[in-house]
Design a protein around this motif. Structure first.
Motif, PDB file in Angstrom:
ATOM      1  N   GLY A  71       0.728  -1.230  -0.046  1.00 43.19           N
ATOM      2  CA  GLY A  71      -0.155   0.103   0.090  1.00 43.19           C
ATOM      3  C   GLY A  71       0.862   1.203   0.008  1.00 43.19           C
ATOM      4  O   GLY A  71       1.905   1.278   0.141  1.00 43.19           O
ATOM      5  N   ASP A  72       0.433   2.349  -0.350  1.00 42.80           N
ATOM      6  CA  ASP A  72       0.899   3.720  -0.231  1.00 42.80           C
ATOM      7  C   ASP A  72       1.304   4.094   1.107  1.00 42.80           C
ATOM      8  O   ASP A  72       0.334   4.016   1.932  1.00 42.80           O
ATOM      9  N   ASP A  73       2.529   4.650   1.485  1.00 46.74           N
ATOM     10  CA  ASP A  73       2.563   5.530   2.657  1.00 46.74           C
ATOM     11  C   ASP A  73       2.589   4.469   3.875  1.00 46.74           C
ATOM     12  O   ASP A  73       2.082   4.956   4.814  1.00 46.74           O
ATOM     13  N   ILE A  74       2.843   3.289   3.861  1.00 47.69           N
ATOM     14  CA  ILE A  74       2.931   2.191   4.921  1.00 47.69           C
ATOM     15  C   ILE A  74       4.298   1.772   4.877  1.00 47.69           C
ATOM     16  O   ILE A  74       4.628   1.420   4.143  1.00 47.69           O
ATOM     17  N   GLU A  75       4.870   1.698   6.315  1.00 52.14           N
ATOM     18  CA  GLU A  75       6.149   1.114   6.390  1.00 52.14           C
ATOM     19  C   GLU A  75       5.947   0.259   7.688  1.00 52.14           C
ATOM     20  O   GLU A  75       5.936   0.876   8.596  1.00 52.14           O
ATOM     21  N   VAL A  76       6.467  -1.120   7.447  1.00 52.07           N
ATOM     22  CA  VAL A  76       6.512  -2.052   8.559  1.00 52.07           C
ATOM     23  C   VAL A  76       7.741  -1.798   9.232  1.00 52.07           C
ATOM     24  O   VAL A  76       8.697  -2.175   8.533  1.00 52.07           O
ATOM     25  N   ILE A  77       7.808  -1.457  10.409  1.00 49.95           N
ATOM     26  CA  ILE A  77       9.237  -0.894  10.864  1.00 49.95           C
ATOM     27  C   ILE A  77       9.681  -1.971  11.960  1.00 49.95           C
ATOM     28  O   ILE A  77      10.903  -1.912  12.331  1.00 49.95           O
ATOM     29  N   GLY A  78       8.740  -3.027  12.315  1.00 50.57           N
ATOM     30  CA  GLY A  78       9.078  -3.949  13.224  1.00 50.57           C
ATOM     31  C   GLY A  78       8.284  -5.122  13.171  1.00 50.57           C
ATOM     32  O   GLY A  78       7.216  -4.914  12.800  1.00 50.57           O
ATOM     33  N   GLU A  79       8.668  -6.331  13.353  1.00 50.43           N
ATOM     34  CA  GLU A  79       7.844  -7.355  13.817  1.00 50.43           C
ATOM     35  C   GLU A  79       8.186  -8.189  15.237  1.00 50.43           C
ATOM     36  O   GLU A  79       9.274  -7.980  15.659  1.00 50.43           O
ATOM     37  N   ALA A  80       7.117  -8.432  15.818  1.00 50.23           N
ATOM     38  CA  ALA A  80       6.836  -8.846  17.218  1.00 50.23           C
ATOM     39  C   ALA A  80       6.650 -10.398  17.140  1.00 50.23           C
ATOM     40  O   ALA A  80       5.525 -10.627  16.636  1.00 50.23           O
ATOM     41  N   VAL A  81       7.105 -11.331  18.144  1.00 48.71           N
ATOM     42  CA  VAL A  81       6.621 -12.840  18.137  1.00 48.71           C
ATOM     43  C   VAL A  81       5.424 -12.873  19.200  1.00 48.71           C
ATOM     44  O   VAL A  81       4.887 -13.892  19.305  1.00 48.71           O
ATOM     45  N   ASP A  82       5.340 -11.843  20.160  1.00 48.28           N
ATOM     46  CA  ASP A  82       4.242 -12.051  21.284  1.00 48.28           C
ATOM     47  C   ASP A  82       4.264 -10.609  21.640  1.00 48.28           C
ATOM     48  O   ASP A  82       4.664  -9.857  21.359  1.00 48.28           O
ATOM     49  N   GLY A  83       3.222 -10.481  22.679  1.00 50.58           N
ATOM     50  CA  GLY A  83       2.962  -9.097  23.380  1.00 50.58           C
ATOM     51  C   GLY A  83       4.273  -8.518  23.921  1.00 50.58           C
ATOM     52  O   GLY A  83       4.455  -7.147  23.782  1.00 50.58           O
ATOM     53  N   LEU A  84       4.979  -9.436  24.792  1.00 51.07           N
ATOM     54  CA  LEU A  84       6.023  -8.920  25.490  1.00 51.07           C
ATOM     55  C   LEU A  84       7.247  -8.085  24.359  1.00 51.07           C
ATOM     56  O   LEU A  84       7.751  -7.168  24.708  1.00 51.07           O
ATOM     57  N   ASP A  85       7.295  -8.938  23.232  1.00 49.37           N
ATOM     58  CA  ASP A  85       8.380  -8.435  22.251  1.00 49.37           C
ATOM     59  C   ASP A  85       7.552  -6.945  21.591  1.00 49.37           C
ATOM     60  O   ASP A  85       8.202  -6.069  21.251  1.00 49.37           O
ATOM     61  N   ALA A  86       6.258  -7.036  21.348  1.00 46.78           N
ATOM     62  CA  ALA A  86       5.437  -5.764  20.834  1.00 46.78           C
ATOM     63  C   ALA A  86       5.974  -4.630  21.822  1.00 46.78           C
ATOM     64  O   ALA A  86       6.216  -3.508  21.326  1.00 46.78           O
ATOM     65  N   LEU A  87       6.042  -4.837  23.234  1.00 43.22           N
ATOM     66  CA  LEU A  87       5.973  -3.658  23.904  1.00 43.22           C
ATOM     67  C   LEU A  87       7.416  -3.095  23.840  1.00 43.22           C
ATOM     68  O   LEU A  87       7.565  -1.819  23.533  1.00 43.22           O
ATOM     69  N   GLY A  88       8.453  -3.951  23.606  1.00 42.71           N
ATOM     70  CA  GLY A  88       9.823  -3.694  23.203  1.00 42.71           C
ATOM     71  C   GLY A  88      10.125  -2.966  22.081  1.00 42.71           C
ATOM     72  O   GLY A  88      10.473  -1.955  21.816  1.00 42.71           O
ATOM     73  N   GLN A  89       9.348  -3.501  21.095  1.00 41.71           N
ATOM     74  CA  GLN A  89       9.266  -2.865  19.785  1.00 41.71           C
ATOM     75  C   GLN A  89       8.921  -1.308  19.756  1.00 41.71           C
ATOM     76  O   GLN A  89       9.344  -0.612  19.114  1.00 41.71           O
ATOM     77  N   VAL A  90       7.801  -1.175  20.439  1.00 45.09           N
ATOM     78  CA  VAL A  90       7.031   0.195  20.606  1.00 45.09           C
ATOM     79  C   VAL A  90       8.082   1.074  21.281  1.00 45.09           C
ATOM     80  O   VAL A  90       8.326   2.158  20.845  1.00 45.09           O
ATOM     81  N   GLN A  91       8.593   0.761  22.207  1.00 45.72           N
ATOM     82  CA  GLN A  91       9.531   1.562  23.040  1.00 45.72           C
ATOM     83  C   GLN A  91      10.789   1.862  22.241  1.00 45.72           C
ATOM     84  O   GLN A  91      11.321   3.146  22.262  1.00 45.72           O
ATOM     85  N   ARG A  92      11.505   0.892  21.229  1.00 48.78           N
ATOM     86  CA  ARG A  92      12.414   1.127  20.497  1.00 48.78           C
ATOM     87  C   ARG A  92      12.332   1.750  19.308  1.00 48.78           C
ATOM     88  O   ARG A  92      12.879   2.961  18.850  1.00 48.78           O
ATOM     89  N   ARG A  93      11.194   1.784  18.437  1.00 55.19           N
ATOM     90  CA  ARG A  93      10.715   2.176  17.286  1.00 55.19           C
ATOM     91  C   ARG A  93       9.623   3.112  17.046  1.00 55.19           C
ATOM     92  O   ARG A  93       9.613   4.012  16.046  1.00 55.19           O
ATOM     93  N   ARG A  94       8.882   3.232  18.223  1.00 55.77           N
ATOM     94  CA  ARG A  94       7.777   4.198  18.165  1.00 55.77           C
ATOM     95  C   ARG A  94       7.039   4.319  17.045  1.00 55.77           C
ATOM     96  O   ARG A  94       6.918   5.323  16.167  1.00 55.77           O
ATOM     97  N   PRO A  95       6.243   3.029  16.914  1.00 57.33           N
ATOM     98  CA  PRO A  95       5.374   2.954  15.614  1.00 57.33           C
ATOM     99  C   PRO A  95       3.916   4.056  15.710  1.00 57.33           C
ATOM    100  O   PRO A  95       3.846   4.519  16.827  1.00 57.33           O
ATOM    101  N   ASP A  96       3.108   4.188  14.709  1.00 61.02           N
ATOM    102  CA  ASP A  96       2.123   4.883  14.831  1.00 61.02           C
ATOM    103  C   ASP A  96       0.951   4.036  15.233  1.00 61.02           C
ATOM    104  O   ASP A  96      -0.064   4.011  16.013  1.00 61.02           O
ATOM    105  N   ILE A  97       1.002   2.744  14.677  1.00 59.01           N
ATOM    106  CA  ILE A  97       0.217   1.499  14.738  1.00 59.01           C
ATOM    107  C   ILE A  97       0.870   0.424  15.081  1.00 59.01           C
ATOM    108  O   ILE A  97       1.776   0.087  14.305  1.00 59.01           O
ATOM    109  N   VAL A  98       0.291  -0.482  16.203  1.00 58.08           N
ATOM    110  CA  VAL A  98       0.488  -1.735  16.164  1.00 58.08           C
ATOM    111  C   VAL A  98      -0.557  -2.872  15.827  1.00 58.08           C
ATOM    112  O   VAL A  98      -1.644  -2.618  16.266  1.00 58.08           O
ATOM    113  N   LEU A  99      -0.115  -3.643  14.826  1.00 62.36           N
ATOM    114  CA  LEU A  99      -1.129  -4.585  14.286  1.00 62.36           C
ATOM    115  C   LEU A  99      -0.903  -5.941  15.003  1.00 62.36           C
ATOM    116  O   LEU A  99       0.093  -6.401  14.895  1.00 62.36           O
ATOM    117  N   ILE A 100      -1.911  -6.308  16.080  1.00 66.76           N
ATOM    118  CA  ILE A 100      -1.431  -7.291  17.002  1.00 66.76           C
ATOM    119  C   ILE A 100      -2.399  -8.623  16.954  1.00 66.76           C
ATOM    120  O   ILE A 100      -3.568  -8.189  17.079  1.00 66.76           O
TER     121      ILE A 100
END
Length: 225
Positions: free
Chosen positions: A25-54
């Protein structure tokens, strides 16, 4: 403006599939992948995404608990993605702060549109499915008639809340109520603040749980000032 997304799912093939869909799609960048919720929290802290698709069902920390923790992270919105559209945990994820949900076999265009809709603060995701989910789960919860917070709303804010409960976006609400879209955005912000709610989805749940909207019916509000 590019929407920055983190995808969280314990299945590698699901993460890869979502990445391919989103980045097509236009203007969307996947900046990280997480294997579970704990990993997702770490990804958010490090990468500061706009959206988490979980995903909801994951080891160590599931998507429900992760959503609760992500609710207080400024600038991050959560979309739950599930295998089944009536997953018993989806309504709890919405209560916890998710802005909407998708099923994994949703068409490519719907997934892309969902991310863009959330990024601009617009309508619920898959409103027809969201309404069906709310009908099934919230209708089994006794209505809290006479919630004192409703008295804090102006008549127009009350009308906008009814439109939100029908799953409508700002542009459609503006057309139905003969308002400017910017005015609708202002009403939404104020009613969320008055009701102590985090987002539009929680406003829909509130409307159901207080009996303002009855499961299986719609309410339009007034159509003019």
């Amino acid at each position: 403006m590019t929407v920055r997304v983190v995808v969280a799912d314990d299945q590698a093939i699901a993460r890869q599939g979502l990445r391919m869909i989103l980045e097509s799609g236009d203007d969307i960048e996947v900046i990280g992948e997480a294997v579970d919720g704990l990993d997702a929290l770490g990804q958010v802290q490090r990468r500061r995404p706009d959206i988490v698709l979980i995903d909801i069902r994951m080891p160590r920390m599931d998507g429900l608990e992760a959503t609760r923790l992500l609710r207080d992270v400024e600038g991050v919105q959560v979309i739950v993605i599930t295998t089944f559209d009536l997953d018993e945990y989806v309504i709890e994820a919405l209560r916890a702060g998710a802005v909407g949900f998708l099923v994994k076999d949703s068409p490519r265009e719907r997934i892309i549109d969902a991310v863009h809709a959330v990024a601009r603060g617009d309508a619920l995701i898959s409103p027809e499915v969201t309404r069906r989910l709310l009908d099934q789960f919230v209708s089994n919860t006794p209505a809290r008639a006479g919630d004192p917070r409703l008295a804090e709303l102006t008549p127009r804010e009350h009308d906008v809340l009814l439109q939100l409960a029908a799953g409508r976006g700002n542009a459609e609400i503006a057309a139905r109520l003969f308002l400017e879209e910017s005015t609708v955005k202002g009403h939404v912000s104020r009613l969320l603040a008055k009701l102590g709610l985090a987002n539009r989805v929680q406003a829909v749940i509130f409307a159901y749980e207080t009996g303002l909207v009855v499961a299986g019916t719609t309410s339009e509000g007034r159509e003019q000032e």
